[in-house]
Structure formats: structure tokens, C-alpha cells
Enzyme design. Structure first.
Site, mmCIF file in Angstrom:
data_model
loop_
_atom_site.group_PDB
_atom_site.id
_atom_site.type_symbol
_atom_site.label_atom_id
_atom_site.label_comp_id
_atom_site.label_asym_id
_atom_site.label_seq_id
_atom_site.Cartn_x
_atom_site.Cartn_y
_atom_site.Cartn_z
ATOM 1 N N LYS A 27 0.742 -1.299 0.087
ATOM 2 C CA LYS A 27 -0.174 -0.042 -0.094
ATOM 3 C C LYS A 27 0.803 1.158 -0.027
ATOM 4 O O LYS A 27 0.684 2.196 -0.656
ATOM 5 C CB LYS A 27 -1.022 0.030 1.286
ATOM 6 N N ARG A 32 2.994 5.942 -3.320
ATOM 7 C CA ARG A 32 4.213 6.570 -3.861
ATOM 8 C C ARG A 32 4.445 6.530 -5.099
ATOM 9 O O ARG A 32 4.661 7.492 -5.860
ATOM 10 C CB ARG A 32 5.096 6.259 -3.023
ATOM 11 N N SER A 173 6.923 9.205 12.317
ATOM 12 C CA SER A 173 6.055 9.182 11.190
ATOM 13 C C SER A 173 6.416 9.127 9.973
ATOM 14 O O SER A 173 7.295 9.975 9.548
ATOM 15 C CB SER A 173 4.885 9.943 11.440
ATOM 16 N N GLN A 175 4.851 9.053 7.264
ATOM 17 C CA GLN A 175 3.784 9.840 6.602
ATOM 18 C C GLN A 175 4.200 11.511 6.727
ATOM 19 O O GLN A 175 4.253 12.084 5.780
ATOM 20 C CB GLN A 175 2.411 9.826 6.943
ATOM 21 N N ASP A 326 1.786 -1.019 11.614
ATOM 22 C CA ASP A 326 0.361 -1.612 11.267
ATOM 23 C C ASP A 326 0.171 -3.033 11.491
ATOM 24 O O ASP A 326 -0.983 -3.574 11.389
ATOM 25 C CB ASP A 326 0.326 -1.467 9.810
ATOM 26 N N LYS A 353 -4.580 5.601 14.754
ATOM 27 C CA LYS A 353 -4.524 4.935 13.497
ATOM 28 C C LYS A 353 -6.315 5.097 12.989
ATOM 29 O O LYS A 353 -6.912 5.861 13.452
ATOM 30 C CB LYS A 353 -4.104 3.778 13.382
HETATM 31 C C1 S3P Z 1 2.578 4.844 6.093
HETATM 32 C C2 S3P Z 1 2.859 5.194 7.783
HETATM 33 C C3 S3P Z 1 2.473 4.637 8.502
HETATM 34 C C4 S3P Z 1 1.667 3.517 8.633
HETATM 35 C C5 S3P Z 1 0.734 3.788 7.296
HETATM 36 C C6 S3P Z 1 1.246 4.002 6.103
HETATM 37 C C7 S3P Z 1 3.063 5.253 4.987
HETATM 38 O O1 S3P Z 1 1.975 5.889 9.265
HETATM 39 O O2 S3P Z 1 0.842 3.439 9.674
HETATM 40 O O3 S3P Z 1 -0.309 2.751 7.500
HETATM 41 O O4 S3P Z 1 2.827 4.710 3.802
HETATM 42 O O5 S3P Z 1 3.756 6.365 4.853
HETATM 43 P P1 S3P Z 1 2.881 6.741 10.294
HETATM 44 O O6 S3P Z 1 4.079 7.053 9.528
HETATM 45 O O7 S3P Z 1 2.076 8.038 10.315
HETATM 46 O O8 S3P Z 1 3.006 5.873 11.485
#
Ligand code: S3P
Length: 456
Positions: A27, A32, A173, A175, A326, A353
Site C-alpha cells: 500500500k 508513492r 511517522s 507520513q 500496522d 490509526k
Molecule cells: C504509512 C506510514 C505509517 C503507517 C501507514 C502507512 C506510509 O503511518 O501506519 O499505514 O505509507 O507512510 P505513520 O508513518 O504515520 O506511522
């Protein structure tokens, strides 16, 4: 977006799980791949793309901002990019559905373009904190108008030229890291993210793969400095997306806890920033082996085989958390049937989450007869020692795909099976999950436990 009509499903224990399966594309990498292809100059091809709702939300948003994105076959997509700086004003709100990754990464992209965008999402996403990306992106010059508590719906107005920043991540994180890097792509000069605790590095790997000038320095104190030169020109790529290790964890745990099982999942991403679940299961005594190890599109990949194992409880070091963030829901299921106590801590992030995964896993596991104590930042689980749990409960999936799949797996080891009140959220990341589980159970599976107890 997924159906608003809930669909309940009951998951009963079965005889041994056997077979070889492939799980959908990763995913994180799929998001990306769409985003960077949409920012390259020319046509990229992607194979193995996860066609789950979260990634489709990203694709729809990039289309709304000017990229041409087409599906050419199962998992095969072509993307005509608009070039860094070339995103266009979307004419309507961007619907992110359930997807935090789409939202936070796209907020980064919009922040350094001369456009504004409104982000909306489902009830789960609308509760999740966006302040963590609003803070650094505001430093880069973007303006935000968010709902109370820094949540969706929110509006972002980007700035050109954006201000390149040096940002130390206050929360582990990927993200947040990725939002800043993606904004930095169109900022003049160098954007730097300082990462004290490593998180998944797919953005760094793929940005480099697309030709961005990105370096990673690992300081002697273990802190990572990620530096990206902005106003980048990305070159189109052919990307093969490996299978998602987060999705693979479900059949692997199901095999480990079901007597007589042997399951192989092929072509699974084994990036060290993602494989904590497998390391921890091995530490619990899981019989897991890896074969056909290779590299695909800049990511390590392997086939994973799991055989039924007697697991024993462990203490999970908090620093492992980001590499299995996750996978905790399904890991808690494994711990519930292990011998002895499993201790986890430092998992505050699980509360923000798709649902509060500590609270929901604790109450759900207790409802099926597991011995679980919820702490502020983790769970303490006293496993059943291999004995099946009682089951018989109905679990609320609360718009959280991983809660739904974790209890589907737990049903494998319950006398009475488990009903999940709504399995539609599974389509966000693993649309073929139920079919895969049925396939592994096989047609001729007995519904009798090895100890002779029957499926009611
Ligand atoms: C993800 C980063 C994770 C993960 C999410 C996908 C990503 O979140 O929990 O399902 O693709 O960068 P965080 O980086 O906020 O922990």
C-alpha cells in the site's frame, strides 16, 4: 469509496491452512508510485499496484490535479506525469475516503504548488490528527484552514516558491517525513528531515529511483538526516510493486496458530523498516523461512513460508514499533494464543490509526476470552498456551480494515468462531482477503479441532 452498507461475516476455525498465495501490492509503495509517476515528465508504468480503495483515492486525486492515469490490466497502470510544479487546481474537494497516507502525503504536494485543495474523508479519517503535517508545511509557507483539532475537512493553500526547511520529526511517522519531502520537491534549495527513530523509507528509495537528488546520512547517534534538493526533475520509471508485508502478516499468523498448517506467501516486500512483525514472531518461536530472496524495484523481496508453531510470549522492545506499526493488531492475536505473557509499550501511535487500535484490540480480544490488560501505551497479553479461545462474540470493525482482518484470523483459533460486524473496510487494503482465506482453508477442510471439539 467502500459501500456504506455494512456487511457482517462470521469466521470459524478450520482444519490446517495450506497453500501458496500472493497478497496484493504494498500500500505504501503503491501510493508513492502513483504520486511520483504523476510528478515525472512523461509516461511511467506500474505493475503489481494495490487496487484497494486507499490507493484508488490517491489516483483519483492525482487525476483531479492533472495527471493522466489509466488501468491497462490487473495491477498494471500507466501514468502521464505533469512534472514537478505542474499540478493543477482541482475543481472539487479531494475525497480521501479512509486513507491517512493519501491525505498527509498529498497535503505535502499541494503545499508547494500554486493551488488550493480541500480534503474530505470518511468518519474514521475525519477524526485523525493532521496537525502533525500542518505544522511543518506551515513553516514551508502553506496556509491551512482545518476543522477543530486539526482534522478534516481541511483546506490547504500552497505557496510558490515554498520555503525549504530543516525539520526534526517530533513523532516517528513516515507520513510526516514524506509530506515534508514531497513539499520539498518543488521548493528552491535543500529540504532536510531529521529522523531520530527510523521509519519506513519507501519515499527516499523511490525519490532516488525517479532521479531526485536525495541523500541519507546516518549520524553516529543513530539519527538519520535526509536531504533533498528541490525543483527536481523526475524521470518516468517502470515500477514493480512488491507484495505488502502488512497484508502477508494475516495469512502468516493464521498459519502459525492453526495446527497442521503450512502457508507460503510469495513476492513479499522485506524492507527492514517494515519487517518487525516477522522478527518478533520468530523471537516467539515461529517457524518462518524465507526463500527466493531478491531485489525488485529497489526493494528487497522474498517468499515467506510459515508452519504451525507453539509460540511463547515475549517483551517487544518499543524501538521495534515503527517497523511493525500496522501489524500490532494481528500480532496481538498471535500473542493471545501463545504460552506466557507478551508485553508491548511505546505504542501511543496505535490510538490515532484508522481506529484506536489499542482500545479495540483489547476489548475485542477480551470479548473472545483472551486475557488482556490495556495500558496507556500498550497491551499486556497472557496467552492461552495454544488452547483455542472461546470466541462467539461480535466484533465492531469501526471502519478499520486491520481490526476486521485480525479478528477474521482470530476466528481460526476460537471454539465458537467470531462475527465481524462489517467487513467492507477490508477493501481499503486487501480486497481479496476473504477469498484468500477460503482458498487456504480448502474445500475439504474439516471443521473439527485436532482435539476433537466440533465447530458449532
Ligand atoms: C504509512 C506510514 C505509517 C503507517 C501507514 C502507512 C506510509 O503511518 O501506519 O499505514 O505509507 O507512510 P505513520 O508513518 O504515520 O506511522
Amino acid at each position: 469509496m467502500h459501500s456504506a452498507i455494512p456487511r457482517p461475516a462470521t469466521f470459524l476455525h478450520s482444519g490446517p491452512l495450506r497453500g501458496t498465495v500472493k497478497v496484493p501490492g504494498d500500500k505504501s509503495i503503491s501510493h508513492r508510485a502513483i504520486m511520483l509517476s504523476a510528478l515525472a515528465v512523461g509516461e511511467s508504468r506500474i505493475s503489481g499496484l494495490l487496487e484497494g480503495e486507499d490507493v484508488l483515492a490517491t489516483a483519483a486525486a492525482m487525476r483531479a490535479m492533472g495527471a493522466k492515469i489509466e488501468r491497462t490490466g490487473e495491477g498494471s497502470w500507466t501514468v502521464q506525469g505533469v512534472g514537478v510544479g505542474g499540478l493543477m487546481q482541482p475543481s472539487a474537494a479531494l475525497d480521501m475516503g479512509n486513507s491517512g497516507t493519501s491525505t498527509r502525503l498529498l497535503m505535502g504536494l499541494v503545499s508547494s504548488h500554486r493551488i488550493s485543495a480541500t480534503f474530505i474523508g470518511d468518519a474514521s479519517l475525519s477524526k485523525r490528527p493532521m496537525g502533525r503535517v500542518i505544522d511543518p508545511l506551515s513553516l514551508m509557507g502553506a496556509e491551512f484552514n482545518a476543522s477543530p483539532g486539526g482534522t478534516l475537512p481541511l483546506m490547504v493553500r500552497g505557496l510558490v516558491p515554498a520555503i525549504p526547511i530543516r525539520y526534526r520529526l517530533p513523532v516517528a511517522s513516515a507520513q510526516v517525513k514524506s509530506a515534508v519531502l514531497l513539499a520539498g520537491l518543488n521548493a528552491p534549495g535543500r529540504t532536510e528531515v531529521v529522523e531520530p527513530i527510523p521509519t519506513r523509507d519507501h519515499s527516499e528509495r523511490m525519490l532516488r529511483g525517479f532521479g531526485a537528488d536525495l541523500s541519507v546520512e546516518l549520524a553516529s547517534n543513530g539519527v538519520r538526516h535526509i536531504r533533498l534538493m528541490g525543483e527536481a526533475e523526475l524521470k518516468p520509471q517502470n515500477i514493480e510493486v512488491p507484495g505488502d508485508p502488512s497484508s502477508a502478516a494475516f495469512p502468516i499468523v493464521a498459519a502459525l496458530i492453526t495446527p497442521g498448517s503450512e502457508v507460503t506467501v510469495t513476492h513479499v516486500g522485506m524492507n527492514p523498516t517494515r519487517n518487525g512483525i516477522y522478527k518478533m514472531l520468530e523471537a516467539m518461536g515461529a517457524n518462518i523461512s524465507y526463500s527466493n530472496e531478491r531485489e525488485v524495484g529497489g526493494e528487497p523481496v522474498a517468499d515467506i513460508t510459515a508452519r504451525h508453531s507453539i509460540l511463547h510470549g515475549i517483551e517487544v522492545p518499543p524501538e521495534v514499533a515503527p517497523s511493525m506499526i500496522d501489524e500490532f493488531p494481528v500480532f496481538f492475536v498471535a500473542a493471545s494464543v501463545a504460552r506466557g505473557r507478551t508485553t508491548t509499550s511505546g505504542l501511543d501511535e496505535l490510538r490515532v490509526k484508522e481506529s484506536d487500535r489499542l482500545a479495540l484490540m483489547a476489548s475485542g480480544l477480551q470479548a473472545i476470552g483472551a486475557v488482556v490488560t490495556e495500558t496507556e501505551d500498550g497491551l499486556l497479553i497472557d496467552g492461552s498456551g495454544g488452547e483455542p479461545l472461546e470466541g462467539g462474540a461480535t466484533i465492531k470493525s469501526a471502519l478499520d480494515h486491520r481490526i476486521a482482518m485480525s479478528f477474521a484470523v482470530a476466528g481460526q483459533h476460537c471454539y465458537k468462531g467470531i462475527t465481524v460486524d462489517d467487513v467492507t473496510p477490508i477493501a481499503t487494503s486487501f480486497p481479496s482477503f476473504e477469498i484468500m482465506l477460503m482458498m487456504l482453508k480448502g474445500d475439504d477442510n474439516s471443521s473439527v479441532f485436532p482435539d476433537g471439539s466440533a465447530n458449532p
